[in-house]
Structures are given as C-alpha cells and as structure tokens.
Scaffold this motif. Structure first.
Motif, PDB file in Angstrom:
ATOM      1  N   LYS A   1      15.142  -2.803  66.160  1.00 11.32           N
ATOM      2  CA  LYS A   1      14.871  -1.380  66.391  1.00 11.32           C
ATOM      3  C   LYS A   1      13.427  -1.115  66.791  1.00 11.32           C
ATOM      4  O   LYS A   1      13.158  -0.179  67.559  1.00 11.32           O
ATOM      5  CB  LYS A   1      15.215  -0.575  65.126  1.00 11.32           C
TER       6      LYS A   1
ATOM      7  N   GLN B   1      24.335   1.454  61.350  1.00 12.18           N
ATOM      8  CA  GLN B   1      24.362   2.375  62.478  1.00 12.18           C
ATOM      9  C   GLN B   1      23.010   3.003  62.772  1.00 12.18           C
ATOM     10  O   GLN B   1      22.818   3.599  63.825  1.00 12.18           O
ATOM     11  CB  GLN B   1      25.431   3.443  62.239  1.00 12.18           C
TER      12      GLN B   1
ATOM     13  N   ALA C   1      22.331   0.657  67.657  1.00 13.70           N
ATOM     14  CA  ALA C   1      22.219   1.201  69.013  1.00 13.70           C
ATOM     15  C   ALA C   1      21.034   0.597  69.766  1.00 13.70           C
ATOM     16  O   ALA C   1      21.028   0.559  71.003  1.00 13.70           O
ATOM     17  CB  ALA C   1      22.083   2.721  68.962  1.00 13.70           C
ATOM     18  N   SER C   2      20.062   0.080  69.035  1.00 12.54           N
ATOM     19  CA  SER C   2      18.880  -0.513  69.666  1.00 12.54           C
ATOM     20  C   SER C   2      19.188  -1.825  70.375  1.00 12.54           C
ATOM     21  O   SER C   2      18.363  -2.324  71.147  1.00 12.54           O
ATOM     22  CB  SER C   2      17.786  -0.742  68.613  1.00 12.54           C
TER      23      SER C   2
ATOM     24  N   GLN D   1      21.044  -2.182  72.788  1.00 14.86           N
ATOM     25  CA  GLN D   1      21.158  -1.917  74.214  1.00 14.86           C
ATOM     26  C   GLN D   1      19.854  -2.179  74.954  1.00 14.86           C
ATOM     27  O   GLN D   1      19.861  -2.476  76.152  1.00 14.86           O
ATOM     28  CB  GLN D   1      21.602  -0.467  74.436  1.00 14.86           C
TER      29      GLN D   1
ATOM     30  N   ASP E   1      31.351  -2.373  66.253  1.00 15.83           N
ATOM     31  CA  ASP E   1      30.093  -1.640  66.408  1.00 15.83           C
ATOM     32  C   ASP E   1      29.100  -2.405  67.277  1.00 15.83           C
ATOM     33  O   ASP E   1      28.391  -1.821  68.109  1.00 15.83           O
ATOM     34  CB  ASP E   1      29.479  -1.356  65.036  1.00 15.83           C
TER      35      ASP E   1
ATOM     36  N   LYS F   1      30.283  -2.340  70.925  1.00 14.16           N
ATOM     37  CA  LYS F   1      30.094  -1.002  71.487  1.00 14.16           C
ATOM     38  C   LYS F   1      28.660  -0.785  71.937  1.00 14.16           C
ATOM     39  O   LYS F   1      28.397  -0.051  72.902  1.00 14.16           O
ATOM     40  CB  LYS F   1      30.492   0.052  70.441  1.00 14.16           C
ATOM     41  N   ASN F   2      27.713  -1.428  71.265  1.00 16.35           N
ATOM     42  CA  ASN F   2      26.298  -1.167  71.520  1.00 16.35           C
ATOM     43  C   ASN F   2      25.578  -2.301  72.244  1.00 16.35           C
ATOM     44  O   ASN F   2      24.351  -2.267  72.381  1.00 16.35           O
ATOM     45  CB  ASN F   2      25.583  -0.882  70.198  1.00 16.35           C
ATOM     46  N   SER F   3      26.320  -3.304  72.701  1.00 15.07           N
ATOM     47  CA  SER F   3      25.702  -4.447  73.370  1.00 15.07           C
ATOM     48  C   SER F   3      25.957  -4.393  74.869  1.00 15.07           C
ATOM     49  O   SER F   3      27.053  -4.065  75.316  1.00 15.07           O
ATOM     50  CB  SER F   3      26.260  -5.757  72.812  1.00 15.07           C
ATOM     51  N   LYS F   4      24.940  -4.771  75.627  1.00 16.35           N
ATOM     52  CA  LYS F   4      25.101  -4.852  77.071  1.00 16.35           C
ATOM     53  C   LYS F   4      25.696  -6.196  77.490  1.00 16.35           C
ATOM     54  O   LYS F   4      26.381  -6.279  78.501  1.00 16.35           O
ATOM     55  CB  LYS F   4      23.744  -4.651  77.757  1.00 16.35           C
TER      56      LYS F   4
END
Length: 329
Positions: A164, A202, A206-207, A209, A293, A296-299
């Motif tokens: 993060k 959570q 999200a970081s 990405q 999760d 969903k948040n990985s490129k």
C-alpha cells in the motif's frame, strides 16, 4: 454469415471462461528445521503436481551485535525430487544495526552453498524474508544488491502494508516478490483472527493494481491456539485446531473458543482452570475468498500460489480439491 458471427462470439466466450479457470503452479513453503516428508505429505505433493518447495534454510538474528545464522535446516532425506528455493528469514533488527552489508551478503551466500552441498542440490532462485522498516530499508536493499553480485536470481517476501505504501517503504531490488496474504492483525485475547481478516485485507488489496513488482501469492494453511489467561495472552500453541480440543478438559464456548475446565498439562504446556484457548485458522472457503479478492484487484496473473506451510496436520484440514480450486486464475 450470421451463423459464422455467432460461432465466433461463442468461441470467444468459451476461451474467456477457460482463461478464468486456468491453473497456476502450486508450491509450498517448508518451515521445519529438519527436512523429511511423511507419506501423506508426499502423496499430497504428488496429487497436486507440486514441483517446487520453498525451504527455509536458516534465520539470521543478532547475538552481541553480530549477525549470525540461527536454527539451520538439517536434511534427513534428499529434496532433489523438487526444485528447491532456499529461504532465509532475516530479522529486521539485523539491518537496523548492520551496515557492512557486503560482508553479510558473502557470509549468507557461502552458508547457503554449504547447505546446498550437504543436501546435494543446486538452486536457481534464493528468497529473502524480511519485514523491513523505514529505518532498515536502505541497508536491506543494499544487502540484496550485494547478494545479487553472487547470485543474481533473488526474490523477496512482501507484506500488505508494503504494497500500500511503496513510496515510503520502497520496493526491494529483486526479480519478483511473494505477497504474504496473512498475519494481518494483532494477536489478541478478543475474537478477531490475526491470521486473516477480509475487513483488514480490503484496506490494502486494491493497491495491488499499482504495485510495480511482479508478485506470486502466499496463502495461509497453518493454525495456532492463542492461550488466554485473565484476558491476557500467555503464549501461542502452534498447529492447534478445533478438533484437538475435544477432551473433557475443554468446553466449547464459541465457534473457535474453548474454556479450560481443570488444571491440565496439554501439549507440554500448563493450562489452568478457567483459561481460554482461541483457535485461529483459515477455512477452505476463506482461501477461496482471498483469491477472489486478489484476482479482482490484480492486473497480472501470478506464476505461483504458495501455501504456508507444508505440514501433514495442515494438509489434513483441507481437501486436495481445495488446493486445486484455490490455485486457479
């Protein structure tokens, strides 16, 4: 023409669905001080088609201000059947005090080589596990740079808070990292699970990405019991699960909490009447939740899902199909 167009669309949908369930290589951490695999462990590794083991070789701690190896592994059997990645756990205190990173890198490299020779294995990758801080990151990163002169293929473990805040914590100068998706909270006497909390995760996931380092994923299959006396933590009992507390010395007071009904010596530890044991573990459904999760948040898709850690008791807590389901992308 319409039929051809419809066929193309259907084929695209099939390919998309196939991609969503594409398997990722499964690996395990081995974190015991003696390398020997039980028949059950060998069978699971075979069924899961595991080709790689991340084996903890030794820790590095401080003794009288000097960095020394701690609890090196002993090989009671050969690991040559697997691709071995030596893992060295380095306490943060080492890099808070050690500035001679070049000599430390040489000592660590030669000690790893000695262990490799004793086990008759050759290795391609070496991994360092260190929860570095703002004060220690410069020395830690310098150590990695020095080590890469001796062995260029180096990976490192990464914690969620480092994902993060990369601009503060820095990104280690390695080829790839392993995100340790566990140990998220503070071990306490309350009912919270310090190993995994989706609520806490959570705040960080999200970081993923925007993180610049390619990452594999490490997921927890270990457990422990938190021994609580008078609302204070007395110690941890490693490997403990709910099924271990079925004797008449214990009374279940919640889903993962037990009260001690009489004074008893249990697994070498003294438990007093009215003490409590809180079991912290991660279910198969929670492992699947973690992967949803993360995905969903990985490129990018990871190359490996690594389970921590390989132990017959840990394997018994899950079905092999659970590992296979989780190790998909």
């Amino acid at each position: 023409m319409k039929k051809i167009g419809l066929l193309v669309v259907l084929m695209a949908l099939v390919m998309a669905c196939t991609a969503k369930t594409e398997p990722v290589s499964t690996a395990f951490y081995f974190w015991r001080t003696t390398f020997a695999l039980s028949p059950a462990e060998q069978n699971s590794l075979t069924d899961l088609q595991v080709k790689k083991l991340y084996i903890r070789y030794f820790d590095i701690g401080l003794q009288k201000g000097e960095a020394i190896p701690v609890a090196p592994i002993v090989f009671n059997e050969s690991p040559k059947k697997y691709q071995v990645v030596p893992v060295v756990y380095i306490k943060n205190e080492v890099f808070l005090q050690t500035t001679q990173t070049d000599s430390l890198a040489e000592k660590v490299y030669h000690y790893i080589q000695q262990i490799n020779q004793s086990a008759d294995v050759s290795v391609n990758e070496i991994q360092f596990d260190c929860d570095w801080s703002l004060q220690s990151k410069q020395n830690y990163f310098q150590f990695i740079d020095q080590f890469k002169k001796l062995h260029p293929n180096v990976s490192a473990t990464i914690r969620l808070h480092q994902i993060k805040y990369p601009e503060k914590t820095g990104i280690p100068p390695v080829k790839n990292g392993v995100l340790m998706y566990y140990n998220m909270g503070v071990i306490g006497s309350d009912d919270e699970n310090s190993i995994y909390s989706q609520k806490i995760a959570q705040k960080y996931v999200a970081s993923l990405q925007n993180y610049k380092l390619p990452l594999n994923i490490a997921l927890p299959v270990f457990s422990w019991g938190v021994h609580v006396r008078n609302n204070q933590i007395t110690n941890l009992i490693g490997g403990l699960r709910v099924n271990d507390l079925t004797g008449d010395e214990f009374k279940k007071i919640s889903e993962n909490r037990f009260k001690v009904l009489k004074d008893v010596v249990f697994k070498g530890r003294y438990l007093a009447k009215d003490d409590e044991i809180k079991i912290e573990a991660v279910s198969a459904n929670q492992l699947k939740e973690m992967m949803r999760d993360i995905k969903k948040n990985s490129k990018n898709k990871p190359n490996e899902i690594i389970f921590y850690d390989l132990n017959e008791n840990n394997l018994k807590a899950y079905e092999n199909k659970d590992f296979k389901t989780v190790s998909s992308w």
